[in-house]
Design a protein around this motif. Structure first.
Motif, PDB file in Angstrom:
ATOM      1  N   PHE A   1      -2.124  -3.264 -16.538  1.00 16.76           N
ATOM      2  CA  PHE A   1      -0.689  -3.161 -16.851  1.00 16.76           C
ATOM      3  C   PHE A   1       0.148  -3.510 -15.614  1.00 16.76           C
ATOM      4  O   PHE A   1       1.137  -4.242 -15.709  1.00 16.76           O
ATOM      5  CB  PHE A   1      -0.351  -1.750 -17.354  1.00 16.76           C
ATOM      6  N   ALA A   2      -0.244  -2.986 -14.460  1.00 21.76           N
ATOM      7  CA  ALA A   2       0.523  -3.226 -13.223  1.00 21.76           C
ATOM      8  C   ALA A   2       0.513  -4.707 -12.849  1.00 21.76           C
ATOM      9  O   ALA A   2       1.537  -5.280 -12.486  1.00 21.76           O
ATOM     10  CB  ALA A   2      -0.058  -2.392 -12.083  1.00 21.76           C
ATOM     11  N   ASP A   3      -0.661  -5.342 -12.958  1.00 17.09           N
ATOM     12  CA  ASP A   3      -0.775  -6.754 -12.585  1.00 17.09           C
ATOM     13  C   ASP A   3       0.117  -7.639 -13.443  1.00 17.09           C
ATOM     14  O   ASP A   3       0.531  -8.707 -13.020  1.00 17.09           O
ATOM     15  CB  ASP A   3      -2.233  -7.226 -12.740  1.00 17.09           C
ATOM     16  N   TYR A   4       0.380  -7.195 -14.664  1.00 19.69           N
ATOM     17  CA  TYR A   4       1.237  -7.988 -15.544  1.00 19.69           C
ATOM     18  C   TYR A   4       2.620  -7.353 -15.691  1.00 19.69           C
ATOM     19  O   TYR A   4       3.237  -7.418 -16.745  1.00 19.69           O
ATOM     20  CB  TYR A   4       0.542  -8.259 -16.877  1.00 19.69           C
ATOM     21  N   GLY A   5       3.096  -6.730 -14.624  1.00 21.13           N
ATOM     22  CA  GLY A   5       4.524  -6.414 -14.536  1.00 21.13           C
ATOM     23  C   GLY A   5       4.945  -4.977 -14.768  1.00 21.13           C
ATOM     24  O   GLY A   5       6.100  -4.632 -14.516  1.00 21.13           O
ATOM     25  N   ALA A   6       4.073  -4.102 -15.278  1.00 20.51           N
ATOM     26  CA  ALA A   6       4.518  -2.732 -15.552  1.00 20.51           C
ATOM     27  C   ALA A   6       4.768  -1.982 -14.238  1.00 20.51           C
ATOM     28  O   ALA A   6       4.152  -2.265 -13.218  1.00 20.51           O
ATOM     29  CB  ALA A   6       3.460  -1.989 -16.368  1.00 20.51           C
ATOM     30  N   ASP A   7       5.705  -1.011 -14.287  1.00 16.61           N
ATOM     31  CA  ASP A   7       5.940  -0.128 -13.151  1.00 16.61           C
ATOM     32  C   ASP A   7       4.959   1.030 -13.301  1.00 16.61           C
ATOM     33  O   ASP A   7       5.179   1.938 -14.101  1.00 16.61           O
ATOM     34  CB  ASP A   7       7.390   0.361 -13.183  1.00 16.61           C
ATOM     35  N   VAL A   8       3.859   0.969 -12.553  1.00 15.32           N
ATOM     36  CA  VAL A   8       2.833   2.008 -12.652  1.00 15.32           C
ATOM     37  C   VAL A   8       3.011   2.978 -11.490  1.00 15.32           C
ATOM     38  O   VAL A   8       2.986   2.565 -10.325  1.00 15.32           O
ATOM     39  CB  VAL A   8       1.412   1.409 -12.623  1.00 15.32           C
ATOM     40  N   ILE A   9       3.217   4.245 -11.809  1.00 11.55           N
ATOM     41  CA  ILE A   9       3.323   5.263 -10.764  1.00 11.55           C
ATOM     42  C   ILE A   9       2.016   6.025 -10.715  1.00 11.55           C
ATOM     43  O   ILE A   9       1.659   6.743 -11.662  1.00 11.55           O
ATOM     44  CB  ILE A   9       4.501   6.220 -11.020  1.00 11.55           C
ATOM     45  N   LYS A  10       1.280   5.822  -9.629  1.00 12.16           N
ATOM     46  CA  LYS A  10      -0.003   6.506  -9.461  1.00 12.16           C
ATOM     47  C   LYS A  10       0.265   7.886  -8.872  1.00 12.16           C
ATOM     48  O   LYS A  10       0.835   8.002  -7.785  1.00 12.16           O
ATOM     49  CB  LYS A  10      -0.898   5.697  -8.525  1.00 12.16           C
ATOM     50  N   VAL A  11      -0.141   8.913  -9.605  1.00 13.43           N
ATOM     51  CA  VAL A  11       0.111  10.283  -9.181  1.00 13.43           C
ATOM     52  C   VAL A  11      -1.172  10.845  -8.577  1.00 13.43           C
ATOM     53  O   VAL A  11      -2.174  10.976  -9.267  1.00 13.43           O
ATOM     54  CB  VAL A  11       0.562  11.147 -10.384  1.00 13.43           C
ATOM     55  N   GLU A  12      -1.127  11.149  -7.274  1.00 14.82           N
ATOM     56  CA  GLU A  12      -2.328  11.664  -6.601  1.00 14.82           C
ATOM     57  C   GLU A  12      -2.134  13.124  -6.224  1.00 14.82           C
ATOM     58  O   GLU A  12      -1.016  13.548  -5.953  1.00 14.82           O
ATOM     59  CB  GLU A  12      -2.590  10.872  -5.310  1.00 14.82           C
ATOM     60  N   PRO A  13      -3.235  13.889  -6.157  1.00  6.52           N
ATOM     61  CA  PRO A  13      -3.115  15.244  -5.605  1.00  6.52           C
ATOM     62  C   PRO A  13      -2.707  15.148  -4.132  1.00  6.52           C
ATOM     63  O   PRO A  13      -2.850  14.100  -3.503  1.00  6.52           O
ATOM     64  CB  PRO A  13      -4.517  15.829  -5.750  1.00  6.52           C
ATOM     65  N   ILE A  14      -2.216  16.259  -3.577  1.00  3.12           N
ATOM     66  CA  ILE A  14      -1.718  16.244  -2.199  1.00  3.12           C
ATOM     67  C   ILE A  14      -2.758  15.697  -1.224  1.00  3.12           C
ATOM     68  O   ILE A  14      -2.445  14.999  -0.277  1.00  3.12           O
ATOM     69  CB  ILE A  14      -1.350  17.690  -1.743  1.00  3.12           C
ATOM     70  N   SER A  15      -4.032  16.041  -1.479  1.00  2.00           N
ATOM     71  CA  SER A  15      -5.092  15.597  -0.574  1.00  2.00           C
ATOM     72  C   SER A  15      -5.487  14.144  -0.825  1.00  2.00           C
ATOM     73  O   SER A  15      -6.335  13.607  -0.118  1.00  2.00           O
ATOM     74  CB  SER A  15      -6.309  16.495  -0.777  1.00  2.00           C
ATOM     75  N   GLY A  16      -4.886  13.520  -1.832  1.00  2.00           N
ATOM     76  CA  GLY A  16      -5.207  12.123  -2.131  1.00  2.00           C
ATOM     77  C   GLY A  16      -6.262  12.015  -3.209  1.00  2.00           C
ATOM     78  O   GLY A  16      -7.082  12.902  -3.412  1.00  2.00           O
TER      79      GLY A  16
END
Lengths: 407, 443
Positions: free
Chosen positions: A27-42
């Motif tokens: 999805f991201a590669d074809y234009g979507a705004d992808v928000i990757k949500v990580e835990p505090i430690s990554g």
């Protein structure tokens, strides 16, 4: 102007490992705004090797760098009530939520589909798990090895009298990502007619069972249960040793080749004289034609092929419209003239890793092309933009959220 | 609003053959699209109606068009005019030469989405090379890392890369449909199977660029976790797959094994040692797993936090209680004259809460829907249809399939020169005479 196929779509990505991140990458590669949500430690996949220049650093995991380009990254502690409240705020404006927690975990956090659809009825939520959300094995854990095994792919792969085998790279996880991407894109499309989003339950072990449907269909039509390679590899109908892959002068090729327009030969079989001509050994044609079985044919062919450079074998047959195959190594792929002319490789500038060569366009959409806008996010790189500018938290509030361990 | 499937109201023209694209097309049909399979009744493969064909082509409507016949191209264009999507998998350039290139087709349908599937794409030096999944398994580089450690590269069973292509084709079409709904624009998608396969090796490519690694074979092992492999169990050719990824899992496994002395040796005291000494570790594990039934051991390990699985054959996976409870297999009822009866097919590995996918109809017989599609959809009258039949542009009287028994008609996906598995050479494990009873589809 819509900058890509999914230019107006926002994705909240709670996934880790490979399958989920590959789906959201598409999805991201074809234009979507992808928000990757990580835990505090990554994301734990920041610890997955191999690393750039073999330096085990959380910004240098090659798997993380490959799977998370074109995404923005924030940190959020979903185990706290405040973290859960912030995720709900993000979900309000989102189109897709993709996650791979164990079944029941999102519900426990108050973030199950029934909770989230109340906030945003248009949301499409996709859950990727080893065995699905229902059924007696739903709480079983899995990984690439387990999906190859349980899906039935392993039983049919490998030598007759040795242990069943999987591929050396985690193909099952990429396939899982592809299924997650298409089923989610389907639900996205259906929103227009349906008037709402919906929930998708994806099982990675079923992905592998669906991939090798042939043996299942065979059993369902005839009761025949497929096993692995023949008792004696040398009698393999696909060729010879190593399941039909044999040494050429400088690498490996697939021994069996098939002539043009005879994908499903009903009679006759391979025109050996033509094949021998292409190999540049016309005198072998008759011998090959008269050989009784693959074992005899192998005796004639293997010494000849072991002297032919692998790409020469490949191109000589392919340019004559035959089907042939060469085992390409990463180095071969990196030098592939075809990928070069199709501009497959590109370059990316990453703040920690620097400039690196990068695999690019998967499929060509002329009206909405693939492009590389962002390298994989640093840990929490987009916290201030997303929490500040987009969700409207003040600088002081963001500091407070950090001190409270929420972001 | 209620809709019957995610793709309800979408019409797809399926001008494809072989495995990958017919698979993509039946997925679209299961999702509710009206998929019209166009067959050339004058071509050899038109007669192929074996078991795999019944699975691959299900859910579709079937028409015949002889593109070389007088008026065949016009008929094809008339269908393209009223369709949303066209998918073809001819060699690069073939459709242009026929006068059915995208530039021609947009003249009759300006918002058409067309997907051309090839081995290597529409441009580049290898564009005319043929592409078959099982061959691309090597050329994409997947085979390079696959095999036993004491041998060269291997292929797995089945048609690898074909299903990658099928699933990514479905994704591509849905992406293009979404884009068209937003912008009103169609497009011609250049889909090359090679690039799809190579992309699944992105990490290996980066490892080569960054570290110069050129791929090794590790059988079922993991680059840094151990034990990680397949171990024998009680019975003929029964196995258990075990993956230990954390120290907790190792401690738990030791506990289940009864804390044997060998497991507490310094050779296995840390993940690094276990990985370095895994030849010896695997020997110890084998001696333990061989005393267990595979199902029993899977439950034992999974219920104590382990990661393990049986290695089922096609019969075992079809009757597995979990797969049954999930409804992974679906019944397909065939017409009485087809001779196939009721069969169990593979469904799909996902479930949608509001618009489920399901089997909508069995595979059409040759030209079964000529009257519906050419008559009702395109509005041709009886005389016009008759003229097309006399000119051999469409099949004359849709031929009913010959009477045949399901068992003999089954066949396999015959792989080029591969005569198919047999008991004699060991590529078949056994033939289960009671398979229909076991699957609950007795005739």
């Amino acid at each position: 102007m819509i900058p890509g196929l999914f230019g107006n779509i926002r994705v909240i990505d709670l996934t880790t490992d490979v399958a989920g991140p590959f789906a959201t990458k598409l999805f991201a590669d074809y234009g979507a705004d992808v928000i990757k949500v990580e835990p505090i430690s990554g994301d734990i996949s920041r610890q997955m090797g191999p690393f750039h220049e073999d330096d085990p650093h959380p910004e240098k995991s090659l798997s993380f760098l490959f799977l998370n380009c074109n995404k923005r990254g924030i940190t959020l502690n979903l185990e706290t009530r405040l973290g859960q409240k912030i995720l709900r705020e993000l979900i309000k404006d989102a189109d897709l939520l993709i996650e791979n927690n164990p079944p029941g975990h999102m519900e426990k956090l108050g973030l199950g589909y029934t909770d989230l659809e109340k906030i945003n009825p248009n949301l499409v939520m996709t859950s990727i798990t080893p065995f699905g959300q229902t059924g007696p094995y739903k709480d079983f854990s899995g990984n690439d090895l387990i999906y190859y095994a349980f899906g039935g792919q392993m039983y049919i792969s490998g030598a007759y009298d040795r242990e069943p085998l999987k591929h050396g790279t985690p193909q099952s996880l990429y396939l899982g990502g592809m299924v997650a991407a298409y089923s989610t894109a389907g639900a996205l499309f259906a929103r227009r007619a349906l008037g709402s989003g919906q929930y998708i339950d994806l099982s990675l072990s079923e992905v592998m069972a669906a991939d090798q449907f042939q043996t299942i269909v065979r059993y369902g039509f005839s009761g025949e249960v497929t096993r692995r390679s023949p008792k004696n590899d040398a009698g393999d109908p696909k060729g010879t040793t190593f399941n039909g892959i044999v040494p050429a002068k400088d690498g490996y090729i697939r021994l069996s080749a098939s002539p043009p327009n005879r994908l499903y030969p009903r009679s006759g079989g391979t025109p050996w004289k033509e094949y021998a001509d292409i190999l540049g050994e016309p005198e072998l044609g008759e011998q090959l034609e008269n050989a009784n079985n693959t074992t005899d044919r192998d005796k004639i062919l293997l010494p000849v092929i072991s002297d032919i450079p692998k790409f020469e074998y490949f191109h000589n047959l392919m340019t004559k419209d035959w089907n042939a195959a060469v085992v390409q190594t990463p180095e071969d792929l990196s030098n592939c003239p075809h990928l070069e002319e199709r501009n497959y490789f590109t370059e990316i500038e990453h703040p920690v890793v620097g400039k690196i060569r990068f695999p690019g366009e998967i499929i060509r959409f002329p009206e909405s092309p693939w492009n590389l806008r962002l390298p994989a996010p640093l840990l929490g790189q987009h916290n201030s933009v997303v929490y500040g500018e987009e969700l409207g938290y003040s600088e002081n509030e963001i500091v407070q959220l950090k001190q409270m361990g929420s972001i | 609003m209620q809709i019957d499937g995610m793709l309800s109201g979408v019409r797809v023209l399926d001008s494809t053959t072989n495995v990958a694209m017919p698979t993509a097309m039946h997925i679209l049909a299961d999702m509710g699209a009206e998929v019209i399979k166009i067959e050339g009744h004058t071509r050899e493969e038109a007669s192929n109606r074996d078991g795999p064909f019944q699975f691959l082509q299900h859910g579709k409507l079937g028409v015949t068009i002889n593109l070389r016949g007088d008026g065949g191209l016009d008929l094809f264009k008339d269908l393209a005019k009223v369709s949303d999507v066209l998918v073809e998998n001819n060699r690069a350039g073939t459709f242009q030469r026929l006068g059915l290139g995208y530039q021609e087709l947009v003249k009759v349908n300006p918002t058409l989405i067309m997907l051309s599937n090839t081995g290597f794409g529409q441009t580049g030096p290898w564009r005319r090379y043929t592409g078959i999944g099982s061959f691309l398994e090597l050329t994409t580089g997947v085979s390079n890392q696959t095999g036993y450690m004491d041998q060269g590269p291997r292929q797995v069973g089945g048609a690898w890369i074909d299903i990658h292509a099928a699933w990514m084709t479905v994704f591509s079409i849905l992406a293009a449909l979404n884009f068209r709904a937003e912008t009103g624009k169609g497009q011609h998608i250049d889909f090359g199977m090679y690039q799809v396969g190579v992309t699944t090796l992105g990490v290996e490519l980066l490892d080569f660029f960054s570290n110069g690694r050129n791929g090794t074979r590790m059988a079922n092992r993991h680059p840094y976790h151990a034990p990680h492999g397949v171990y024998p169990c009680i019975g003929d050719d029964k196995w258990i797959a075990i993956a230990v990824e954390t120290s907790e899992q190792w401690d738990s496994l030791k506990g289940i094994m009864g804390d044997p002395e060998w497991a507490n040796s310094s050779k296995f005291s840390s993940p690094i040692e276990r990985h370095q000494n895994q030849d010896s570790l695997d020997e110890h594990l084998k001696a333990w797993t061989i005393t267990y039934d595979a199902y029993e051991l899977m439950h034992l390990l999974q219920n104590s936090g382990g990661t393990a699985s049986i290695v089922p054959n096609s019969a075992e996976i079809m009757i597995d209680p979990h797969m049954k409870a999930r409804g992974f297999y679906e019944k397909m009822e065939h017409s009485p004259e087809s001779g196939f009866g009721t069969r169990m097919f593979v469904g799909r590995p996902w479930k949608a809460s509001k618009t489920p996918s399901y089997f909508r109809r069995p595979t059409p017989y040759l030209g079964e829907h000529n009257d519906t599609i050419f008559g009702e959809l395109l509005g041709l009258n009886k005389k016009e249809l008759g003229d097309l039949e006399s000119a051999n542009v469409i099949a004359e009287v849709p031929p009913k399939p010959k009477e045949k028994k399901g068992k003999t008609a089954a066949g396999g996906l015959q792989n080029l020169n591969n005569p198919g598995p047999s008991l004699e050479n060991g590529t078949l494990a056994y033939i289960d005479a009671d398979y229909q009873k076991r699957l609950g589809v007795e005739e």
